[in-house]
Design an enzyme around this catalytic site. Structure first.
Site, PDB file in Angstrom:
ATOM      1  N   GLY A   1     -12.464   4.261   2.268  1.00 33.18           N
ATOM      2  CA  GLY A   1     -12.858   3.194   1.348  1.00 33.18           C
ATOM      3  C   GLY A   1     -14.246   3.347   0.786  1.00 33.18           C
ATOM      4  O   GLY A   1     -15.128   3.962   1.391  1.00 33.18           O
TER       5      GLY A   1
ATOM      6  N   ASP B   1     -10.719  -2.067  -5.461  1.00 34.53           N
ATOM      7  CA  ASP B   1     -10.395  -1.638  -4.094  1.00 34.53           C
ATOM      8  C   ASP B   1     -11.676  -1.581  -3.254  1.00 34.53           C
ATOM      9  O   ASP B   1     -11.857  -0.696  -2.418  1.00 34.53           O
ATOM     10  CB  ASP B   1      -9.659  -0.297  -4.081  1.00 34.53           C
ATOM     11  CG  ASP B   1      -8.956  -0.040  -2.757  1.00 34.53           C
ATOM     12  OD1 ASP B   1      -8.564  -1.027  -2.106  1.00 34.53           O
ATOM     13  OD2 ASP B   1      -8.820   1.123  -2.360  1.00 34.53           O
TER      14      ASP B   1
ATOM     15  N   HIS C   1     -18.282  -0.327   3.917  1.00 40.67           N
ATOM     16  CA  HIS C   1     -18.405   0.205   5.276  1.00 40.67           C
ATOM     17  C   HIS C   1     -19.865   0.495   5.561  1.00 40.67           C
ATOM     18  O   HIS C   1     -20.595   0.972   4.685  1.00 40.67           O
ATOM     19  CB  HIS C   1     -17.594   1.493   5.438  1.00 40.67           C
ATOM     20  CG  HIS C   1     -16.114   1.254   5.475  1.00 40.67           C
ATOM     21  ND1 HIS C   1     -15.506   0.535   6.475  1.00 40.67           N
ATOM     22  CD2 HIS C   1     -15.134   1.620   4.613  1.00 40.67           C
ATOM     23  CE1 HIS C   1     -14.202   0.475   6.241  1.00 40.67           C
ATOM     24  NE2 HIS C   1     -13.950   1.113   5.109  1.00 40.67           N
TER      25      HIS C   1
ATOM     26  N   HIS D   1       0.899  -1.160   0.000  1.00 42.43           N
ATOM     27  CA  HIS D   1       0.000   0.000   0.000  1.00 42.43           C
ATOM     28  C   HIS D   1       0.931   1.202   0.000  1.00 42.43           C
ATOM     29  O   HIS D   1       1.518   1.529   1.031  1.00 42.43           O
ATOM     30  CB  HIS D   1      -0.884  -0.027   1.238  1.00 42.43           C
ATOM     31  CG  HIS D   1      -1.913   1.067   1.258  1.00 42.43           C
ATOM     32  ND1 HIS D   1      -2.929   1.123   0.345  1.00 42.43           N
ATOM     33  CD2 HIS D   1      -2.070   2.148   2.055  1.00 42.43           C
ATOM     34  CE1 HIS D   1      -3.685   2.193   0.591  1.00 42.43           C
ATOM     35  NE2 HIS D   1      -3.177   2.827   1.626  1.00 42.43           N
TER      36      HIS D   1
END
Lengths: 325, 437
Positions: free
Chosen positions: B335, B316, B320, B190
């Site tokens: 995210g 990706d 959530h 990352h």
């Protein structure tokens, strides 16, 4: 008895460190010197199996074993070798000595030198420390292992063990497995085997067998089965515990799975391949117990026996060299 | 679907076959037997499909290898309230994705062999697309000790990554890359210098200044990539920079590839479809890591995709729930979901003629397959019959109600789109059919 020591065999002419009366490493020795040391040692093997082992070849000589690092077998082996040759031997361990009080290596060397020792056997945790010390003393210095640099008497005893079992060193394929990067045993063996015409392969995880070894003209393998294919000798190395917790190797479990010597991996080697280990062993980490204890394959205890004979030979040859010069 | 006598056989007829692995773009057909592609050819079945085969008329639409998403977070184990393999795989199928590489940053994280096996088992039992496990580079994702990478790979881990956490220590990264060379394993970073990124919540720049939000400077990314490239050069380890987002890091990766280093990188769809302006009035669904960048950076991502400096496109996917997102911007989780939007967003670049269609499909099929060592991602006899049928031009709108993921945190709600997956096939079986939804 006269005050002068007994005349000794005049060793072979030499241009190397042996000529200067030290044994600091295998690197730089020539095949004749190594062969000479091994021949000498060979003579002491049978001698050591007798009831009366005492000789007077080094009578009157003083040998100091100076060990900055803990050791059981190497120190005992040097002590026995010196005593059997007739020298007076004292052991200096760093624990409880003035070194612990902050004395520098060179000051210690000068102090001991003032006591006129003929032979200093030195083990140190720093590579190059024994070479440094050798510059400062008058007696013969034998490297008993310095850092990750060299452990010449270990390589010589390994060579003697191999030569007695296989008849020769030249032409053999030898795999050295494990923590090559940090091993003085590996370095001394690599030099000796190269000098004597054996093929050396290095096996281990990439973190412990870096590719830079290929520049020394060696084959590097990370897959143990491939690396062991058709080898005559398998030399296992000890894996230090502190290297196994995720820094170089993730775990003992993974290490044994990929690089621990068991019968399954050993089956890739020649059927009569001999197994060696400088000790002390981590059973179940670098070697399976049943393999280590296989009396037909394992030469591990024989290596210890050869150790005393080899060290007797080294003591004798160095003293003779000093006397001659 | 009716069961026919020779029911193992399926014939896809009247298709525009497109396969980046073989550089194929031709009208033709494809035949599937026992879950594998058994033949693919231009003009195949021009005079009728084989007897007994189930015939799927592609009506001239584009038939491509099923998409492979190298980076998605699937919630299991530990965050099943946000996502499960079942729901994520349904979303993937609807997005034309047939293989997902599951991120290892679960709870517990995937740093032991038994957990890799758990992922494989759960996927087999609950997912309708292929899920391949990845495993952590370091134990507990703490960035300190490397995991049992050899045994994890033997158990099925296709790559190694600490998820959205950078491997900060250069010495640990060096050891991981070196150790991985023993089996030619892929280490995924990352790419974000962690101390530089720690307090930031969006791209550092004019927008963050206006909004009063602490920024992550774009150089935090290139610093990490440059450091890692030195380690790659030293160790020879196979390295992937995930979700790169800045022009500078794309440039240095391009140079590293020219030097022949074993380096790949990917871009997340939101990094070529949005820039930092999308943060607007503190929209937390646009809070991603690395953050949405400047327009200049976005254009560099597009250019990197076009010339191949960027190998793969990833979702990706980071589901959530509201608890994690209905918060002040800087406190909200990073995210966005992405499994259903990767393909339409990629197709935007085709329609705007910024990236050739073949290259886009390459970034979604062949490139990730090669990187992860998968046998799929190509239209070839013997390959798994993982396929996607794409209507390139269908106009539609991305809406919250269509999301099959358990979480709905998309940055693309209400965005008009052109083109989508209309049928998704995994091992010869249809797992998504738009006409049936």
């Amino acid at each position: 008895m006269t005050k002068a020591a007994k005349p000794l065999d005049n060793p072979i002419p030499s241009s190397s460190q042996l000529a200067e009366g030290h044994l600091l490493g295998i690197e730089g020795l020539n095949p004749l010197e190594i062969g000479y040391l091994l021949d000498k040692a060979e003579g002491y093997v049978d001698h050591n199996r007798q009831v009366d082992k005492k000789l007077d070849i080094l009578k009157g000589r003083t040998q100091i074993n100076l060990f900055y690092e803990n050791s059981t077998r190497t120190r005992a082996s040097f002590e026995l070798a010196g005593k059997r040759m007739g020298a007076d031997v004292i052991n200096m361990a760093v624990e409880g000595s003035s070194i612990k009080k902050g004395e520098t290596l060179i000051d210690t060397a000068m102090t001991l030198n003032a006591m006129q020792p003929d032979i200093l056997v030195v083990r140190h945790d720093q590579s190059g420390a024994v070479n440094l010390l050798a510059q400062k003393v008058d007696g013969a210095v034998i490297n008993g292992g310095d850092g990750s640099h060299e452990h010449p008497t270990q390589a010589l005893l390994d060579a003697l063990t191999i030569r007695r079992r296989k008849g020769t060193l030249s032409g053999l394929t030898v795999a050295i497995c494990g923590d090559i990067a940090h091993s003085r045993v590996a370095r001394s063996n690599i030099h000796l085997l190269n000098i004597m015409g054996a093929q050396v392969r290095l096996i281990g995880p990439p973190t412990l067998v870096p590719k830079s070894f290929e520049r020394m003209g060696l084959e590097v393998h990370h897959d143990m089965r491939k690396g062991l294919k058709d080898v005559d000798i398998v030399m296992m190395l000890r894996l230090q515990m502190e290297r196994m917790q995720g820094s170089y190797v993730p775990s003992t479990n993974e290490y044994f799975h990929f690089w621990g010597l068991d019968y399954e991996k050993l089956s890739a080697a020649k059927p009569d391949a001999m197994i060696m280990h400088p000790g002390p062993m981590n059973r179940g980490v670098e070697i399976a117990t049943d393999v280590a204890d296989d009396i037909d394959r394992s030469a591990i205890r024989e290596q210890v026996e050869m150790g005393v004979a080899v060290r007797m030979a080294c003591l004798e040859v160095l003293c003779a060299q000093r006397q001659a010069s | 679907m009716s069961s026919l006598p020779n029911s193992g056989l399926k014939a896809f007829v009247n298709a525009r076959l497109m396969d980046p692995a073989s550089d194929l773009d031709v009208a033709g057909g494809l035949i599937v037997k026992d879950g594998k592609i058994s033949d693919v050819a231009p003009g195949l079945f021009a005079d009728g499909a084989p007897k007994g085969a189930e015939v799927i008329d592609c009506e001239g639409h584009l038939l491509a290898p099923g998409l492979i998403d190298a980076r998605a977070y699937l919630g299991e184990p530990g965050q099943e309230q946000k996502e499960t393999m079942a729901t994520a795989s349904q979303a993937a199928a609807a997005g034309g994705i047939t293989t997902i590489a599951a991120m290892a940053s679960t709870d517990p994280c995937i740093d032991e062999v038994a957990l890799v096996q758990y992922i494989t088992r759960r996927a087999r039992d609950t997912a309708i697309v292929n899920v391949v496990p990845t495993a952590c580079v370091t134990r507990g994702r703490r960035g300190e000790e490397i995991t049992e990478m050899g045994m994890l790979a033997e158990a099925g881990a296709v790559a190694f990554s600490d998820g959205h956490r950078a491997i900060g220590s250069p010495q640990v990264m060096r050891r991981a890359l070196a150790y991985a060379t023993g089996w030619d394993l892929l280490v995924i970073q990352h790419p974000e210098e962690p101390s530089m990124a720690a307090s930031g919540a969006m791209n550092a720049g004019e927008m963050s200044t206006r909004l009063g939000i602490p920024g992550v400077p774009s150089i935090a990314e290139v610093m990490m990539v440059e450091r890692d490239l030195r380690l790659v050069e030293m160790t020879g380890g196979r390295y992937h920079a995930a979700c790169i987002s800045t022009k500078a890091s794309i440039d240095v990766i391009r140079q590293a590839k020219d030097k022949g280093l074993p380096v790949t990188c990917s871009a997340a769809a939101h990094h070529f479809a949005l820039n930092e302006l999308a943060v607007g009035e503190y929209r937390t669904f646009t809070k991603v890591s690395p953050p949405l960048r400047s327009e200049e950076d976005r254009l560099a991502v597009v250019a990197g995709l076009a010339d191949g400096a960027i190998d793969c496109i990833v979702s990706d996917h980071s589901p959530h729930d509201q608890e994690a997102k209905r918060l002040p911007f800087a406190q909200a989780a990073d995210g966005a979901i992405g499994l259903q939007t990767v393909l339409p967003l990629a197709l935007e670049l085709h329609h705007t003629k910024q990236v050739p269609l073949m290259r886009l499909l390459d970034a979604l099929t062949r490139a990730p397959a090669k990187m992860l060592g998968l046998s799929s991602g190509r239209l070839a006899a013997g390959a798994p019959a993982d396929l996607v049928l794409i209507n390139l031009d269908m106009p539609w709108r991305i809406t919250e109600s269509m999301f099959l993921s358990r979480s709905k945190n998309s940055a693309f709600e209400d965005r008009p789109a052109q083109g989508r997956a209309i049928r998704t096939i995994v091992a010869g079986e249809t797992v998504f059919d738009l006409s049936e939804t």
